[in-house]
Every structure is written in structure tokens, then in C-alpha cells.
Scaffold this motif. Sequence first.
Motif, PDB file in Angstrom:
ATOM      1  N   GLU A   1       0.951  -1.271   0.081  1.00  0.00           N
ATOM      2  CA  GLU A   1       0.110   0.048   0.044  1.00  0.00           C
ATOM      3  C   GLU A   1       0.984   1.187   0.072  1.00  0.00           C
ATOM      4  N   GLN A   2       1.913   1.156   0.728  1.00  0.00           N
ATOM      5  CA  GLN A   2       2.779   2.453   0.827  1.00  0.00           C
ATOM      6  C   GLN A   2       3.508   2.826  -0.485  1.00  0.00           C
ATOM      7  N   GLN A   3       3.825   1.475  -1.080  1.00  0.00           N
ATOM      8  CA  GLN A   3       4.377   1.610  -2.411  1.00  0.00           C
ATOM      9  C   GLN A   3       3.466   2.054  -3.669  1.00  0.00           C
ATOM     10  N   GLY A   4       2.089   2.298  -3.266  1.00  0.00           N
ATOM     11  CA  GLY A   4       1.206   2.730  -4.140  1.00  0.00           C
ATOM     12  C   GLY A   4       0.681   1.412  -5.025  1.00  0.00           C
ATOM     13  N   ASN A   5       0.989   0.379  -4.657  1.00  0.00           N
ATOM     14  CA  ASN A   5       0.722  -0.867  -5.270  1.00  0.00           C
ATOM     15  C   ASN A   5      -0.840  -1.462  -4.916  1.00  0.00           C
ATOM     16  N   HIS A   6      -1.772  -0.614  -4.987  1.00  0.00           N
ATOM     17  CA  HIS A   6      -3.107  -1.098  -4.147  1.00  0.00           C
ATOM     18  C   HIS A   6      -3.794  -2.450  -4.579  1.00  0.00           C
ATOM     19  N   GLN A   7      -3.415  -2.422  -6.045  1.00  0.00           N
ATOM     20  CA  GLN A   7      -4.113  -3.802  -6.576  1.00  0.00           C
ATOM     21  C   GLN A   7      -3.530  -5.257  -5.916  1.00  0.00           C
ATOM     22  N   GLN A   8      -2.085  -4.857  -5.879  1.00  0.00           N
ATOM     23  CA  GLN A   8      -1.303  -6.039  -5.245  1.00  0.00           C
ATOM     24  C   GLN A   8      -1.666  -6.661  -3.924  1.00  0.00           C
ATOM     25  N   ALA A   9      -1.894  -5.238  -3.156  1.00  0.00           N
ATOM     26  CA  ALA A   9      -2.204  -5.360  -1.725  1.00  0.00           C
ATOM     27  C   ALA A   9      -3.408  -5.701  -1.491  1.00  0.00           C
ATOM     28  N   ALA A  10      -4.350  -5.454  -2.255  1.00  0.00           N
ATOM     29  CA  ALA A  10      -5.893  -5.907  -2.324  1.00  0.00           C
ATOM     30  C   ALA A  10      -5.735  -7.449  -2.441  1.00  0.00           C
ATOM     31  N   ALA A  11      -5.036  -7.959  -3.557  1.00  0.00           N
ATOM     32  CA  ALA A  11      -5.124  -9.306  -3.939  1.00  0.00           C
ATOM     33  C   ALA A  11      -4.493 -10.092  -2.583  1.00  0.00           C
ATOM     34  N   GLN A  12      -3.246  -9.559  -2.086  1.00  0.00           N
ATOM     35  CA  GLN A  12      -2.575 -10.238  -0.909  1.00  0.00           C
ATOM     36  C   GLN A  12      -3.825 -10.335   0.304  1.00  0.00           C
ATOM     37  N   ALA A  13      -4.352  -9.220   0.458  1.00  0.00           N
ATOM     38  CA  ALA A  13      -5.417  -9.183   1.467  1.00  0.00           C
ATOM     39  C   ALA A  13      -6.570 -10.110   1.416  1.00  0.00           C
ATOM     40  N   ARG A  14      -6.878 -10.168   0.147  1.00  0.00           N
ATOM     41  CA  ARG A  14      -7.936 -11.270  -0.104  1.00  0.00           C
ATOM     42  C   ARG A  14      -7.435 -12.691   0.187  1.00  0.00           C
ATOM     43  N   GLY A  15      -6.220 -12.798  -0.311  1.00  0.00           N
ATOM     44  CA  GLY A  15      -5.556 -14.187   0.069  1.00  0.00           C
ATOM     45  C   GLY A  15      -5.482 -14.285   1.283  1.00  0.00           C
ATOM     46  N   PHE A  16      -5.150 -13.352   2.099  1.00  0.00           N
ATOM     47  CA  PHE A  16      -4.920 -13.582   3.735  1.00  0.00           C
ATOM     48  C   PHE A  16      -6.284 -13.917   4.312  1.00  0.00           C
ATOM     49  N   LEU A  17      -7.473 -13.131   3.962  1.00  0.00           N
ATOM     50  CA  LEU A  17      -8.676 -13.310   4.507  1.00  0.00           C
ATOM     51  C   LEU A  17      -9.190 -14.607   4.185  1.00  0.00           C
ATOM     52  N   ALA A  18      -8.702 -15.336   2.993  1.00  0.00           N
ATOM     53  CA  ALA A  18      -9.374 -16.496   2.624  1.00  0.00           C
ATOM     54  C   ALA A  18      -8.625 -17.503   3.545  1.00  0.00           C
ATOM     55  N   LYS A  19      -7.470 -17.494   3.731  1.00  0.00           N
ATOM     56  CA  LYS A  19      -6.397 -18.373   4.333  1.00  0.00           C
ATOM     57  C   LYS A  19      -6.824 -18.214   5.897  1.00  0.00           C
ATOM     58  N   HIS A  20      -6.908 -16.930   6.197  1.00  0.00           N
ATOM     59  CA  HIS A  20      -7.143 -16.987   7.941  1.00  0.00           C
ATOM     60  C   HIS A  20      -8.430 -16.295   8.139  1.00  0.00           C
ATOM     61  N   PRO A  21      -9.648 -16.663   7.809  1.00  0.00           N
ATOM     62  CA  PRO A  21     -10.580 -15.982   8.098  1.00  0.00           C
ATOM     63  C   PRO A  21     -11.042 -15.623   9.509  1.00  0.00           C
ATOM     64  N   ASN A  22     -10.344 -16.290  10.609  1.00  0.00           N
ATOM     65  CA  ASN A  22     -10.581 -15.907  12.059  1.00  0.00           C
ATOM     66  C   ASN A  22      -9.375 -15.389  12.674  1.00  0.00           C
ATOM     67  N   SER A  23      -8.560 -15.062  11.799  1.00  0.00           N
ATOM     68  CA  SER A  23      -7.156 -14.204  12.317  1.00  0.00           C
ATOM     69  C   SER A  23      -7.579 -13.055  13.364  1.00  0.00           C
ATOM     70  N   PRO A  24      -6.863 -12.677  14.096  1.00  0.00           N
ATOM     71  CA  PRO A  24      -6.999 -11.508  14.801  1.00  0.00           C
ATOM     72  C   PRO A  24      -6.809 -10.306  13.961  1.00  0.00           C
ATOM     73  N   HIS A  25      -6.078 -10.428  13.062  1.00  0.00           N
ATOM     74  CA  HIS A  25      -5.655  -9.296  12.000  1.00  0.00           C
ATOM     75  C   HIS A  25      -6.833  -9.042  10.689  1.00  0.00           C
ATOM     76  N   VAL A  26      -8.062  -9.655  10.884  1.00  0.00           N
ATOM     77  CA  VAL A  26      -8.817  -9.637   9.549  1.00  0.00           C
ATOM     78  C   VAL A  26      -9.190  -8.287   9.512  1.00  0.00           C
ATOM     79  N   SER A  27      -9.755  -7.769  10.656  1.00  0.00           N
ATOM     80  CA  SER A  27     -10.213  -6.000  10.501  1.00  0.00           C
ATOM     81  C   SER A  27      -8.919  -5.393  10.008  1.00  0.00           C
ATOM     82  N   LEU A  28      -7.888  -5.512  10.497  1.00  0.00           N
ATOM     83  CA  LEU A  28      -6.768  -4.500  10.175  1.00  0.00           C
ATOM     84  C   LEU A  28      -6.470  -4.789   8.770  1.00  0.00           C
ATOM     85  N   VAL A  29      -6.138  -6.057   8.250  1.00  0.00           N
ATOM     86  CA  VAL A  29      -6.049  -6.216   6.878  1.00  0.00           C
ATOM     87  C   VAL A  29      -7.117  -5.435   5.958  1.00  0.00           C
TER      88      VAL A  29
END
Lengths: 239, 192
Positions: A205-233
Motif C-alpha cells: 500500500e505504501q508503495q502505491g501498489n493497491h491492486q497487489q495489496a488488495a489481492a494479497q489481503a483477499r488471499g490472507f482473509l481466505a486463508k485466515h478467516p478467523n485471524s485477529p488481524h482480519v479487520s486490520l487487513v
Amino acid sequence: MSDLKLVAPDQPTPLERLLLDAVANESPSAEQRLRVRQALGLSAVAVAPVPARVGRVSAVVKAAVGSAVVVSAVVGLWLAGVGQKARPHAATPVVAIAPTLPPHIESQPAAEPVASPLPPVEATKPQGTASRLASRTVTSPSAAPTASANMNDLSEQLRLIDAARTAIANHDASAAAQALASYSSQFPRGSFGQEAAVLRIETLEQQGNHQQAAAQARGFLAKHPNSPHVSLVKRIAGI
Amino acid sequence: MDSTLQLVRSNPAELMRAEASKARLERLFNEHHDFIWRLVRRLGLSPGSADDATQHVFLVAAERLADIKPGSERAFLFGTALRVARSQSRSDRRWVLEEDMDFRRSQAGRPEDLADQQRAIDLMGRILEGMSLDLRTVFILSELEGMTMPEVAALVQIPVGTAASRLRRAREAFRTAVAAVESKLQSGQKTS
């Protein structure tokens, strides 16, 4: 109030005091506390443990002997006395203490389960919960080859994660990316995998690569749906 | 732009909720972690298993944080810990009673004292294991955690009289078991 009077402690014997003290003094290791903090996504700060309220133990013990110093002395003398007198037995086969327990208090299943303060939670389903939580469970230090090697690894992992976090706070995305790349290569199965993934998303996100950040975020949420970091991601990637 | 800053601007309410949850989790950990570890350990888990069980309890709490009513955190963790410990103890080796677990070998003032401490813990574990879960729970909370009878009764959700009755029986079982050990030690000394 008669019930309370009926359970007033009697004077314990030296062995009773020894056993109560031994268990009362047992506590989790600093490494264990750190491990749970990691699993919960809390910052890895040193936390002063909350001691047991051993008022009752102290009451039982001190009522009998007057002071903790005397307790220690009694226990020491008791051990020394027993040890010295029985030393000739050391080479002979020693009888296990277990069979000495009276028959009426042999191990037995609970007659009735303790009342549950809340409706059953997922922890009552070992398979489902255990497998689901497994991805967030930090490996037990007791399973590691050596505690010191484990702690060194943990310190290095923390150093790299902290370096990435600091770099992000300083808007130095390339330094953050470098620290996270080092973390991934050195600790592909590290204890802070989720934290590293979140920081990576924030770096993108800081590098301005929002598309890749969003893709990785979606991957994270799919892999860790119950993570304490969900809302942060979700917040970081704006999804 | 800093993503957190962006977030504060886009959804400040959600950010505040997340921060509040994190702060609550932090308090939950600081106030109850060691209590839960001691509880599952005394309920019969080995130190390594107690570590795992404690982590499990807190992960469940983190997942269900929103469902836990303020003020009932300790009760939630306690109930979860009981279930986790009961489930885990079935596969855990629990208290290890080796043949050399005998106080007669101990010598005060030497490095072996550490082993004495461990033997005492193991023996105490064995004694606790000899009690039913009901008695053991009340004994742990009252005798080892120093809780008052009303506190124990509230946490276990039983009447105070029942808690007191269980404590009396637990103490009797404890004393009987320790007396048996002492008797064994004395008979060992006489024959030496």
C-alpha cells in the motif's frame, strides 16, 4: 456462614506444606507468555505476570509456622533428614509412590461435570477447532530441539518483524520490503507468518501498489478467516 | 499515503472498534493468562500441554471476544479452560511418576533440590488427579489460588454450601493421600 467456618484450614503437616508450596510457586515461562501474545497478535512486549493470590495457601502455611522463612527451613530440614536417613536405599529399587495412595481416592472420572458458565464453545469440538486454530497456533517451545536455539530464532524473527514495522512507520517501504524478504527466506515457517503477511500488505500500500495489496489481503482473509488481524487487513487494503 | 491514516479518514468508527478489541484482548491476557496456565496445569496437563491448552483457550476467547460480556471474561476463560483441559488430558501423559520419584533420595542444599521441587509438583499432581474433577477444581481455586468460597462458588456456578462441602471433601482426600505418603516414608526410614 457456618459453611465457611466448617472449611477453615487446619494446621498442615510439613509434607502438606511442601506440596502446596511447590505447586503454588509453579508458573508459565516468559517464553510461553510471548508465544500466546504472538498467537493473539499482541505486541511482543515484556509483561509482568499476575501472581497467584496465594493468600489462602499463605494462611494455611503461615498459620502453622509463623513465617515463610521457617517454612523453608522446615522443608529443607525435612528433605535433608529424610534424604540422609534413607540414603542407603538409593541404590535399591525404589517403590513408586503412586500405589501408596488410598484406594478410595484412586483416579476416577468426574461424577458430574462442573457447571459450565457459558454455552458450549467451539473448544468442545476438538477436531474442528483444533484444526482451524492450528494455522494460528505457534509451535510449542517444548517441542524444539533446544530452548536456547529456539529463543535465538525467536529473537531474530522479532528483530526482522520490528524492523519492517519501524520502516513502515518511517514510510521507508523499500526497507520494510527488504526486512520482510529476509524474514520469509530465513523463516519460511516462522512464528510471525501472519504478522509478516499483514506488514507486506501494508508495504505494498505504501508503495502505491493497491491492486497487489488488495489481492494479497483477499488471499490472507481466505486463508485466515478467523485471524485477529482480519479487520486490520481489511482496513489496510480498503476492502 | 499512510494506510492507517487513510483508514482513520475513511472509517474512523471501525478503527476505534478494532483498537478497543485489541485493548480488551491485551487486558484479558495480562489479567488472566497465568491463572489459566496454572489452572490447566493443576488439572493434570504436563507443562508443554498446559502451554498449548492455554494458547488454545485464548485463541477461542479472541475469536469470540464480541460474545463475551464485559465482566464475565474470567468465567468464560475458566469454562473454556476446563473443557480444553478435559479434552486434552485424554491424550496427555499427564503426571509422570517415574520409579525414582521418591523423596528419600533428595538432599537439601544441593542442585538436586530442583529435582525435589519437581518431584513435589509431580506428587501433588498425582494427588490432585486422584480427586474427582469437582473436588479438584474447588481445591485448586481455594487452596492454591487463594479465592474465597463465594468467589469459587460464583466462578464454578454452584451454591456456596456446595463449594464448601466439596472443599471439605477435597481437603480430606488431600490429607489422606499425604498421610499415606508420609507413612510410606516413615516405614522406609525404619527399615534403613
